[in-house]
Design a protein around this motif. Structure first.
Motif, PDB file in Angstrom:
ATOM      1  N   LYS A  47       6.455  -1.079  -3.056  1.00  0.00           N
ATOM      2  CA  LYS A  47       5.810  -1.393  -4.291  1.00  0.00           C
ATOM      3  C   LYS A  47       4.550  -1.177  -4.126  1.00  0.00           C
ATOM      4  O   LYS A  47       4.027  -0.752  -5.518  1.00  0.00           O
ATOM      5  CB  LYS A  47       5.656  -3.068  -4.237  1.00  0.00           C
ATOM      6  N   ASN A  48       3.722  -0.671  -3.509  1.00  0.00           N
ATOM      7  CA  ASN A  48       2.244  -0.418  -3.357  1.00  0.00           C
ATOM      8  C   ASN A  48       1.875   1.085  -3.186  1.00  0.00           C
ATOM      9  O   ASN A  48       0.943   1.615  -3.523  1.00  0.00           O
ATOM     10  CB  ASN A  48       1.444  -1.532  -2.384  1.00  0.00           C
ATOM     11  N   ARG A  49       2.821   1.739  -2.491  1.00  0.00           N
ATOM     12  CA  ARG A  49       2.560   3.219  -2.140  1.00  0.00           C
ATOM     13  C   ARG A  49       3.447   4.104  -2.399  1.00  0.00           C
ATOM     14  O   ARG A  49       4.044   4.699  -1.695  1.00  0.00           O
ATOM     15  CB  ARG A  49       2.138   3.326  -0.574  1.00  0.00           C
ATOM     16  N   PRO A  50       4.170   3.990  -3.876  1.00  0.00           N
ATOM     17  CA  PRO A  50       5.099   5.139  -4.239  1.00  0.00           C
ATOM     18  C   PRO A  50       4.603   6.461  -4.246  1.00  0.00           C
ATOM     19  O   PRO A  50       5.363   7.383  -4.359  1.00  0.00           O
ATOM     20  CB  PRO A  50       5.702   4.571  -5.486  1.00  0.00           C
ATOM     21  N   ASP A  51       3.265   6.378  -4.327  1.00  0.00           N
ATOM     22  CA  ASP A  51       2.481   7.681  -4.334  1.00  0.00           C
ATOM     23  C   ASP A  51       2.702   8.776  -3.209  1.00  0.00           C
ATOM     24  O   ASP A  51       2.696  10.061  -3.107  1.00  0.00           O
ATOM     25  CB  ASP A  51       1.131   7.556  -4.431  1.00  0.00           C
TER      26      ASP A  51
END
Length: 389
Positions: free
Chosen positions: A318-322
């Motif tokens: 959720k928070n680090r798809p980058d």
């Protein structure tokens, strides 16, 4: 059991010509929460199986109290079988390569918000060993039950079982299913009980397992540790991240994680260095492998890592798809195109929901590990039935 009998049922309703006959909801059965506690039809400790009481009362005198606000008497009164699982090959340190089992997941019920039935955030898991003949008979009974009530399970994700999803615990299919599983469970077949108890303000959970022999319960070692219990703490408010989290004792090695679950805010976008990002990917790899039954089983994976892997992985996704996470998933996540592995839990991002198969409050809570294990078990049973043809 007569092989000809299983052939009859096989062709009546369990053909594997197109897709797997035994699907996720045919090997893992999730019960409904009743509308009214007390007049419900969920199985209780005192209910008798063919092998005696489903759970001996002495279990509650040995297992740590499930909740600091619930007495043993209250637990005994309110514990219900929330889920049932079957397994043709559970790995145990016995002379057998694997054990055939039926297992029950128990949670205490309580009246929650707006007078709705809810669950206490604690659970017991009871294991009943079956002989080869008993397991074959169980498959036969379940096949006949499915043929009678015709629930649609093919290619459905794991969920409240379709046979009683509409009518709940008053469903004739539900009542008859309970009659079937009681034939194979009871004190004389009980080999172990595992527990998850809640402590503090609902932000600490402790795990332990008890082997049962000669009616005595004895703690056994948690896999990957030299301890007989393990705990997890997470003080996050709201429960959408990890704060002052701790796994105790903490396992070591490549397939372990602790950084994200200690303080996830340190790993948010804009807060990380390349070294931090390397940690994220390493821990994501471990979480995928822990959820993969081809990589680990309950005899070589510790309790907390197994129960926290989903919320840890969900936070990262959720928070680090980058970070291009799909490469890690492609390499290490469990895959099985024969089944629908979608997770239907109400909130997979809740970092204080450690439920493996049951409910968090009144919300559906299923770990990805249980979904993946169910697919592996369905494969085993389909292969076994196919071998009888």
């Amino acid at each position: 059991m007569k092989i000809v009998s299983i052939f009859v049922l096989f062709f009546l309703g369990f053909s594997t010509s197109a897709m797997a006959a035994w699907d996720l909801n045919d090997v893992s059965y999730l019960m409904p929460l009743p509308k009214v506690i007390g007049s419900d039809n969920l199985l209780r400790i005192k209910d008798e199986g063919s092998q005696g009481p489903l759970l001996p009362r002495q279990v509650l005198s040995v297992v740590p109290p499930l909740s600091p606000v619930m007495t043993s008497a209250e637990a005994e009164e309110n514990l219900r079988v929330i889920a049932v699982r079957i397994d043709p090959c559970f790995p145990l340190p016995t002379p057998m390569a694997c054990q055939k089992q039926i297992r029950f997941v128990w949670q205490p019920l309580e009246i929650g918000f707006r007078q709705q039935t809810s669950t206490v955030d604690a659970a017991l898991h009871s294991f009943y060993i079956l002989t080869d003949a008993e397991f074959d008979e169980l498959l036969l009974d379940l096949a006949a039950w499915k043929n009678k009530f015709s629930p649609q399970t093919q290619n459905l994700p794991l969920q409240i079982h379709p046979a009683w999803k509409a009518e709940g615990d008053q469903s004739p299919a539900f009542i008859e299913f309970n009659s079937i599983v009681k034939k194979y469970a009871g004190t004389r077949k009980l080999t172990r009980v595992t527990s998850m108890v809640v402590r503090g303000a609902g932000d600490m959970w402790a795990f332990a397992g008890f082997a049962i022999k000669d009616n005595q319960l004895k703690l056994f070692m948690v896999p990957r540790l030299d301890r007989q219990s393990q705990a997890f703490v997470n003080f996050a408010v709201p429960a959408d991240h990890f704060e002052r989290g701790m796994i105790s004792p903490q396992p070591t090695g490549n397939d372990s994680f602790s950084k994200i679950t200690t303080n996830s805010d340190r790993y948010q976008v804009g807060e990380t260095t390349p070294e931090h990002e390397e940690v994220i990917l390493k821990e994501l790899r471990a979480m995928h492998r822990i959820e993969n039954p081809h990589a680990f089983n309950p005899e070589n994976m510790d309790c907390v890592s197994c129960h926290v892997a989903l919320s840890g992985r969900s936070w990262i996704e959720k928070n680090r798809p980058d970070l291009g996470l799909q490469t890690i998933a492609d390499a290490f996540a469990y895959k099985n195109a024969r089944y629908n592995l979608e997770n239907k839990s109400t909130n997979v991002h809740n970092t204080q929901s450690l439920r493996a198969f049951g409910y968090f409050g009144n919300e559906l809570a299923i770990s990805q590990r249980v979904i993946n294990e169910s697919a592996a078990v369905a494969d085993q049973i389909n292969q076994y039935v196919e071998s009888l043809k």
